[in-house]
Design an enzyme around this catalytic site. Structure first.
Site, mmCIF file in Angstrom:
data_model
loop_
_atom_site.group_PDB
_atom_site.id
_atom_site.type_symbol
_atom_site.label_atom_id
_atom_site.label_comp_id
_atom_site.label_asym_id
_atom_site.label_seq_id
_atom_site.Cartn_x
_atom_site.Cartn_y
_atom_site.Cartn_z
ATOM 1 N N LYS A 108 1.664 13.152 -1.220
ATOM 2 C CA LYS A 108 2.497 14.119 -0.487
ATOM 3 C C LYS A 108 3.558 14.744 -1.406
ATOM 4 C CE LYS A 108 3.899 11.041 2.540
ATOM 5 N NZ LYS A 108 3.252 9.822 2.001
ATOM 6 N N ARG B 237 7.333 10.575 11.213
ATOM 7 C CA ARG B 237 6.570 9.361 10.956
ATOM 8 C C ARG B 237 6.339 8.552 12.214
ATOM 9 N NH1 ARG B 237 8.018 8.741 5.204
ATOM 10 N NH2 ARG B 237 6.927 6.955 4.373
ATOM 11 N N ARG C 14 2.791 4.025 -10.096
ATOM 12 C CA ARG C 14 3.685 5.189 -10.072
ATOM 13 C C ARG C 14 4.989 4.887 -10.816
ATOM 14 N NH1 ARG C 14 5.091 7.725 -4.479
ATOM 15 N NH2 ARG C 14 5.313 5.515 -3.994
ATOM 16 N N ARG D 10 9.929 2.486 -8.565
ATOM 17 C CA ARG D 10 10.640 2.345 -7.283
ATOM 18 C C ARG D 10 10.617 0.891 -6.817
ATOM 19 N NH1 ARG D 10 8.382 7.044 -3.346
ATOM 20 N NH2 ARG D 10 8.344 5.280 -1.918
ATOM 21 N N ARG E 111 3.931 -1.230 3.824
ATOM 22 C CA ARG E 111 4.101 0.194 4.179
ATOM 23 C C ARG E 111 2.806 0.759 4.767
ATOM 24 N NH1 ARG E 111 5.887 1.899 -1.481
ATOM 25 N NH2 ARG E 111 5.604 4.045 -0.795
HETATM 26 P P1 AP5 Z 1 3.011 10.658 -4.642
HETATM 27 O O1 AP5 Z 1 2.812 12.127 -4.681
HETATM 28 O O2 AP5 Z 1 4.300 10.114 -5.163
HETATM 29 O O3 AP5 Z 1 2.683 10.087 -3.174
HETATM 30 P P2 AP5 Z 1 3.497 10.175 -1.811
HETATM 31 O O4 AP5 Z 1 2.489 10.392 -0.737
HETATM 32 O O5 AP5 Z 1 4.607 11.165 -1.934
HETATM 33 O O6 AP5 Z 1 4.014 8.675 -1.762
HETATM 34 P P3 AP5 Z 1 5.354 8.008 -1.251
HETATM 35 O O7 AP5 Z 1 5.195 6.543 -1.642
HETATM 36 O O8 AP5 Z 1 6.563 8.694 -1.773
HETATM 37 O O9 AP5 Z 1 5.237 8.099 0.251
HETATM 38 P P4 AP5 Z 1 5.859 7.186 1.270
HETATM 39 O O10 AP5 Z 1 5.489 7.938 2.471
HETATM 40 O O11 AP5 Z 1 5.477 5.769 1.290
HETATM 41 O O12 AP5 Z 1 7.353 7.043 0.798
HETATM 42 P P5 AP5 Z 1 8.685 7.825 1.175
HETATM 43 O O13 AP5 Z 1 9.414 8.086 -0.071
HETATM 44 O O14 AP5 Z 1 8.394 8.956 2.099
HETATM 45 O O15 AP5 Z 1 1.788 9.991 -5.450
HETATM 46 C C1 AP5 Z 1 1.719 8.593 -5.640
HETATM 47 C C2 AP5 Z 1 1.189 8.284 -7.053
HETATM 48 O O16 AP5 Z 1 -0.168 8.727 -7.137
HETATM 49 C C3 AP5 Z 1 1.924 9.019 -8.173
HETATM 50 O O17 AP5 Z 1 2.020 8.185 -9.294
HETATM 51 C C4 AP5 Z 1 1.058 10.257 -8.479
HETATM 52 O O18 AP5 Z 1 1.168 10.669 -9.810
HETATM 53 C C5 AP5 Z 1 -0.323 9.713 -8.167
HETATM 54 N N1 AP5 Z 1 -1.245 10.727 -7.624
HETATM 55 C C6 AP5 Z 1 -0.950 11.726 -6.765
HETATM 56 N N2 AP5 Z 1 -2.066 12.438 -6.475
HETATM 57 C C7 AP5 Z 1 -3.089 11.840 -7.166
HETATM 58 C C8 AP5 Z 1 -4.491 12.086 -7.278
HETATM 59 N N3 AP5 Z 1 -5.079 13.094 -6.630
HETATM 60 N N4 AP5 Z 1 -5.210 11.256 -8.054
HETATM 61 C C9 AP5 Z 1 -4.642 10.235 -8.717
HETATM 62 N N5 AP5 Z 1 -3.326 9.947 -8.680
HETATM 63 C C10 AP5 Z 1 -2.560 10.743 -7.895
HETATM 64 O O19 AP5 Z 1 9.440 6.711 2.055
HETATM 65 C C11 AP5 Z 1 9.971 5.545 1.488
HETATM 66 C C12 AP5 Z 1 10.655 4.735 2.583
HETATM 67 O O20 AP5 Z 1 11.744 5.501 3.167
HETATM 68 C C13 AP5 Z 1 9.778 4.344 3.794
HETATM 69 O O21 AP5 Z 1 9.054 3.162 3.557
HETATM 70 C C14 AP5 Z 1 10.845 4.194 4.895
HETATM 71 O O22 AP5 Z 1 11.512 2.961 4.807
HETATM 72 C C15 AP5 Z 1 11.843 5.300 4.581
HETATM 73 N N6 AP5 Z 1 11.533 6.564 5.275
HETATM 74 C C16 AP5 Z 1 11.206 7.766 4.697
HETATM 75 N N7 AP5 Z 1 10.968 8.693 5.642
HETATM 76 C C17 AP5 Z 1 11.144 8.091 6.854
HETATM 77 C C18 AP5 Z 1 11.010 8.530 8.201
HETATM 78 N N8 AP5 Z 1 10.631 9.798 8.510
HETATM 79 N N9 AP5 Z 1 11.246 7.638 9.206
HETATM 80 C C19 AP5 Z 1 11.621 6.365 8.921
HETATM 81 N N10 AP5 Z 1 11.753 5.878 7.651
HETATM 82 C C20 AP5 Z 1 11.518 6.739 6.625
#
Ligand code: AP5
Length: 217
Positions: free
Chosen positions: A13, A88, A127, A160, A171
């Site tokens: 994402k 979410r 990552r 992270r 997660r």
């Molecule tokens: P990346 O692009 O970083 O993936 P992402 O989907 O953005 O992953 P996140 O881990 O950031 O999502 P998340 O939803 O768990 O965490 P968030 O920060 O929102 O790609 C991942 C890796 O893969 C990278 O190394 C990249 O280079 C690689 N990659 C990408 N595309 C690729 C491909 N095609 N092929 C190979 N490799 C590839 O949330 C963190 C925490 O915050 C949550 O756990 C929660 O506690 C809290 N939080 C955030 N939002 C909310 C909400 N709305 N409600 C409640 N709690 C929330």
């Protein structure tokens, strides 16, 4: 353009959101990035959010909804936005729908990045991110420079806290229980587009481009 990026942790994402943001000239808003910045600065929000994030749990809806309402009120969101990691839960989706209706903002599409669990774990534990600007790297597919400094801003490249296998699996469980039901929510509203998220970053980007052409037509 007003888009939601849906998908399990590590599905790409943030990676695709960054590209979409420059392609359309609109902000990509990641609730995860906002929370991590609050943790880094030690604000009240950060203190409240940290224990949920470290456990791989969701931060309570009322905290996140308030935060996103505030962010979407900023002038750079007037022409459009990409939401990464919000909504979410169903209550978050309902709050967003209510807010967008109130402002007369139509939702263009919800892109659901589909990636199997084993690949999610591999991507997440490999990552690395820039502590300062958030640029994302991957030890296997897009390695950071050997000096550990971000080529964009010179910031320190780190792992992270929630990118260890145990927390990633927690997660994933939370995603399947609380977030995956949003696919049905948006499917019923005719907004859901499933995108195969397996393949190179460029391949996934091309699929997204093709999907969005249909939306624009
Ligand atoms: P990346 O692009 O970083 O993936 P992402 O989907 O953005 O992953 P996140 O881990 O950031 O999502 P998340 O939803 O768990 O965490 P968030 O920060 O929102 O790609 C991942 C890796 O893969 C990278 O190394 C990249 O280079 C690689 N990659 C990408 N595309 C690729 C491909 N095609 N092929 C190979 N490799 C590839 O949330 C963190 C925490 O915050 C949550 O756990 C929660 O506690 C809290 N939080 C955030 N939002 C909310 C909400 N709305 N409600 C409640 N709690 C929330």
């Amino acid at each position: 353009m007003r888009l939601i990026l849906l998908g399990p942790p590590g599905s790409g994402k943030g990676t695709q959101g960054a590209w979409l943001s420059s392609r359309y000239g609109i902000p990509a808003i990641s609730t995860g990035d906002i929370l991590r910045e609050a943790v880094r600065q030690g604000t009240e929000l950060g203190k409240k959010a940290k224990r949920y994030m470290d456990a791989g749990e969701l931060v309570p809806d009322e905290v996140i909804i308030g935060l996103i309402e505030e962010r979407l009120s900023e002038p750079d969101c007037a022409k459009g936005f990409i939401l990464d990691g919000f909504p979410r839960t169903v209550p978050q989706a309902e709050a967003l729908e209510e807010l967008m209706n109130r402002r007369g903002w139509p939702l263009d599409a919800v892109l659901s990045l589909e990636v199997p669990d084993d690949e999610i774990v591999q991507r997440s534990v490999n990552r690395r991110v820039c502590e300062k600007c958030g640029r994302v790297f991957n030890l296997l597919t897009d390695p950071p420079p050997p000096d550990g400094k971000c080529p964009v801003c010179g910031g320190r490249i780190i792992q992270r806290d929630d990118d260890n296998e145990e927390t990633v699996r927690a997660r994933l469980r939370v995603y399947n229980e609380q977030t995956a039901p949003l696919k049905e929510y948006y499917e019923k509203r005719g907004k859901l587009i499933r995108v195969d998220g397996v393949g190179s970053i460029e391949e996934v980007r091309s699929r997204i481009e093709a999907a969005l052409k249909q939306v624009a037509e």
